[in-house]
Design an enzyme around this catalytic site. Structure first.
Site, PDB file in Angstrom:
ATOM      1  N   ALA A 220       0.833  -1.207   0.000  1.00 37.00           N
ATOM      2  CA  ALA A 220       0.000   0.000   0.000  1.00 37.00           C
ATOM      3  C   ALA A 220       0.864   1.252   0.000  1.00 37.00           C
ATOM      4  CB  ALA A 220      -0.915  -0.006   1.220  1.00 37.00           C
TER       5      ALA A 220
ATOM      6  N   GLU B 175      10.151   3.391   6.577  1.00 38.29           N
ATOM      7  CA  GLU B 175       9.931   1.964   6.824  1.00 38.29           C
ATOM      8  C   GLU B 175      10.722   1.569   8.066  1.00 38.29           C
ATOM      9  OE1 GLU B 175       8.032  -0.728   5.809  1.00 38.29           O
ATOM     10  OE2 GLU B 175       9.142  -1.592   7.498  1.00 38.29           O
TER      11      GLU B 175
ATOM     12  N   ASN C 198       4.040  -7.345   5.137  1.00 41.25           N
ATOM     13  CA  ASN C 198       3.331  -8.607   4.898  1.00 41.25           C
ATOM     14  C   ASN C 198       3.189  -8.871   3.401  1.00 41.25           C
ATOM     15  OD1 ASN C 198       2.904  -9.481   7.482  1.00 41.25           O
ATOM     16  ND2 ASN C 198       0.854  -8.613   7.663  1.00 41.25           N
ATOM     17  N   THR C 199       3.217  -7.808   2.613  1.00 41.85           N
ATOM     18  CA  THR C 199       3.008  -7.972   1.168  1.00 41.85           C
ATOM     19  C   THR C 199       4.045  -8.923   0.580  1.00 41.85           C
ATOM     20  OG1 THR C 199       2.194  -5.696   1.116  1.00 41.85           O
ATOM     21  CG2 THR C 199       2.762  -6.715  -1.010  1.00 41.85           C
TER      22      THR C 199
ATOM     23  N   ARG D 179     -12.756 -18.326   4.606  1.00 44.12           N
ATOM     24  CA  ARG D 179     -11.622 -18.575   5.496  1.00 44.12           C
ATOM     25  C   ARG D 179     -12.069 -18.761   6.941  1.00 44.12           C
ATOM     26  NH1 ARG D 179      -6.750 -14.751   3.090  1.00 44.12           N
ATOM     27  NH2 ARG D 179      -6.313 -16.176   1.372  1.00 44.12           N
TER      28      ARG D 179
ATOM     29  N   HIS E  84      -4.824 -11.936   9.079  1.00 39.38           N
ATOM     30  CA  HIS E  84      -5.168 -10.595   8.590  1.00 39.38           C
ATOM     31  C   HIS E  84      -6.077  -9.923   9.613  1.00 39.38           C
ATOM     32  CE1 HIS E  84      -5.815  -7.781   5.133  1.00 39.38           C
ATOM     33  NE2 HIS E  84      -6.927  -7.503   5.807  1.00 39.38           N
TER      34      HIS E  84
ATOM     35  N   GLU F 292      -3.799  -2.572   4.923  1.00 41.06           N
ATOM     36  CA  GLU F 292      -4.333  -3.331   6.059  1.00 41.06           C
ATOM     37  C   GLU F 292      -4.551  -2.458   7.298  1.00 41.06           C
ATOM     38  OE1 GLU F 292      -2.234  -7.035   6.737  1.00 41.06           O
ATOM     39  OE2 GLU F 292      -3.550  -7.543   8.419  1.00 41.06           O
TER      40      GLU F 292
END
Ligand code: ADP
Length: 633
Positions: free
Chosen positions: A148, A167, A175-176, A461, A570, A599
């Site tokens: 993102a 970062e 997580n990407t 899920r 998630h 997220e």
């Protein structure tokens, strides 16, 4: 005399190099030694060269870990061992298993030199330099360099902004980069190779004929009814899909909790976002598949393993546009700066610098979820899942919800925080997705420790996870066959060949179902019955457990099995945003200067996120956040 003076010289030299890092002298038998230890994917072999008093070099001889994820560990740790003359070096965050492997392999090698390992381990690493302070200005400051944040940063720069990305981890990706990388988009051209079957038709009919939950569902059903009639009139044989069907499945699959406007934005923008990434060099496989919990074959996947394709593409773009985008890793945002009710900047801590960043146009929060924050996930998800403190996670260690905590200080509204997604696909040892042998939904099924199927393996899920929790030891086996691995060298989504996984005993392979059952310790008759039931479902499209996604029988050896457990994957909840990715406060007002994507946001997926919708979400809303911040929306 000569010998004595050269010894003194060696000690002086060693002390000079080591600075404050050493305390006591350690002796080695000069030479070159090798040691091995398990890395992330197979063994790591390290070679050390020592003279009588020092470690002269540490070299990686062989390793099989994914470079985009573990590369920094292989670079930093050998260097830190030599610089500090110590085994007491720091792990590289986000690559802890590789880090551990390197340190253990180096330890094994150094042990062969006769060195005092305990003394080497207790030496401190080279101390960091003294801290300084610095102020910098950009048009847009993005916090978080996952999918993102990078999409937001690139879009903002493409719209003319000077951008700084912060970062906190040593590398971009979040997580990407460790995801299975499935990206949902209705995409008629690529879906043309997926045939439609009767079970698919039934599933569509059921979706459009059930009593609508509300006006949004009713409107979607009307649109899809017309689209499906046109599809049938044209006698199409490939799978039916449309952005509206994607919206309907997303809305229904999240129990109608998601915000319809955000769902529309997601499903109508996903193909354009994917093509935008492709325009920067992302390559995707032709093969479209259904990802676990994705409910429909609309998932795309990059040719590179895991999520490395997305991050690699973005980083190459950023590297080529360094004059417009600065990416600072190891730099953790700690606080939002607010002036007269507007977010105007960010405070952050780098390795040796305390920063104050001023953002002339806006700050974008793209810090990801909180799946790795045990306290936060328990606080919000405990009511639904009970005690989750012992649960593993598929997440990277930086998924700690920092953005939520920072945004709360400016009164941001949090929505859907109680919705935490487990995946039934975690590695029993690490909790991560690695070692997952499924290649898609249609060509695998699950059995419990007794060898019995227990759930619709093509379902949601949350439903699959809840069913798994009810099985003995909450452990299941994924069963597939040669269709998934035409040769032993074929890799799963996580850059591991089935051959390697079998060698590491993380998967099992056999020429008969009975033999496979014996290997994994389940009653052979049960496993045989499960395979027969699955294959009958492929023929009939019908299933005792309600499965509707079928393609091919499991009838071709070798047969494979891999164990999985539920782990936290998630966090659906997060910052409330509008369709412009502006963050909304507790009074329902836009917070000026603050945007969010990925997220860290909530309200899109509702109570349960469809597999394959996260990559779509983070890129669609990342792009919107980047453009909105520049436009001052
Ligand atoms: P998304 O899928 O929403 O992009 P990711 O998990 O892929 O989420 O990326 C989020 C990134 O944000 C991660 O790389 C994470 O390390 C980073 N991050 C989280 N908190 C901070 C923080 N306080 N400062 C800087 N970066 C952060």
């Amino acid at each position: 005399m000569k010998r004595i003076s050269s010894k003194i010289f060696a000690v002086v030299l060693a002390l000079g190099i080591l600075g404050c890092a050493t305390t006591s002298k350690i002796s080695f038998t000069p030479g070159t030694y090798q040691g091995s230890a398990p890395g992330f994917n197979g063994d790591v072999t390290i070679e050390v060269t020592v003279d009588s008093g020092r470690i002269l070099g540490v070299r990686v001889v062989s390793q099989n870990d994914t470079p985009e994820i573990s590369g920094l560990a292989y670079q930093r740790i050998p260097q830190a061992i030599v610089e500090g003359q110590t085994l007491g070096v720091d792990m590289v965050s986000g690559a802890s298993i590789s880090s551990k492997g390197i340190i253990e392999a180096a330890t094994a090698a150094l042990a062969k030199s006769g060195a005092d390992i305990k003394a080497l381990q207790s030496r401190k690493p080279v101390a960091a330099a003294k801290r300084t302070s610095k102020s910098e200005t950009a048009d847009v400051v993005v916090i978080g360099a996952g999918g993102a944040g990078l999409a937001a940063a690139i879009t903002a720069s493409q719209n003319g902004a000077k951008v700084i990305v912060l970062e906190k981890m040593p590398r971009a990706g979040g997580n990407t980069i460790i995801s299975g990388a499935a990206w949902n988009a209705a995409d008629a051209a690529r879906q043309a190779s997926v045939p439609i079957n009767d079970a698919n038709r039934t599933a569509i009919q059921q979706s459009i004929t059930r009593a609508p939950h509300d006006a949004f569902e009713k409107e979607l059903q009307a649109t899809i009814t017309k689209q499906f009639a046109d599809f049938n009139a044209a006698k199409k044989t490939s799978i039916f899909d449309s952005p509206e069907f994607h919206m309907l499945q997303t809305y229904n699959g999240g129990d109608y909790v998601g915000n319809p406007e955000l769902i529309k934005t997601l499903a109508s923008g996903t193909l354009a976002a994917l093509e935008w990434e492709m325009s920067m060099g992302l390559q995707v496989n032709d093969h479209i598949f259904t990802v676990a919990g994705g409910l429909w074959p609309r998932a795309h996947q990059p040719t590179m393993p895991l999520g490395t394709g997305y991050i690699d593409t973005d980083l190459k773009y950023i590297d080529a546009h360094k004059d417009q985008i600065t990416l600072l890793v190891d730099t953790k945002a700690t606080e939002l700066i607010v002036q007269n009710g507007r977010v105007t900047g960010v405070k952050a801590a780098g390795p040796t610098t305390d920063y104050t960043f001023t953002a002339a146009k806006g700050v974008i929060l793209a810090t990801g979820g909180f799946g790795a924050n045990k306290e936060l996930r328990q606080k919000y998800g405990g009511a639904q899942w009970g005690d989750m403190t012992a649960a593993g996670t598929t997440n990277h260690p930086g998924a700690t919800g920092d953005g939520l905590l920072m945004a709360e200080t400016v009164e941001a509204n949090l929505v859907g925080m109680e919705y935490i997604q487990f995946l039934p696909l975690g590695d029993p040892v690490t909790g991560s997705l690695s070692g997952n042998i499924e290649q898609g939904v249609e060509d695998r099924f699950f059995v419990n420790k007794e060898g019995n199927r227990f759930v619709d393996e093509g379902g949601r899920r949350d439903a699959m996870t809840k069913a798994l929790f009810a099985q003995p030891d909450a452990l299941m086996w994924i069963i597939c066959d040669k269709h998934s691995y035409p040769t032993p060298q074929v890799k799963n989504n996580f850059n591991e060949t089935i051959e390697e996984l079998i060698q590491q005993k993380r998967a099992f392979g056999a020429n008969t179902i009975e033999e496979l059952a014996q290997q994994i310790g389940v009653p052979p008759a049960n496993l045989k019955a499960a395979v027969d039931e699955f294959n009958a479902g492929v023929d009939s499209g019908k299933d005792r457990l309600g499965r509707t996604l079928w393609k091919i029988k499991i009838d071709t050896p070798p047969y494979y099995a891999g164990a999985r457990i539920p782990t936290v994957h998630h966090t659906m909840g997060g910052l409330q945003i509008n369709t412009q990715a502006q963050v909304i406060n507790k009074s329902g007002q836009v917070i000026p200067g603050l945007y969010a994507a990925g997220e860290v946001t909530g309200g899109i997926h509702g109570s349960n996120r469809l597999g394959g919708n996260a990559l779509a979400d983070i890129h669609v809303f990342g792009r919107i956040a980047g453009a909105s911040a520049v436009a001052g929306k």
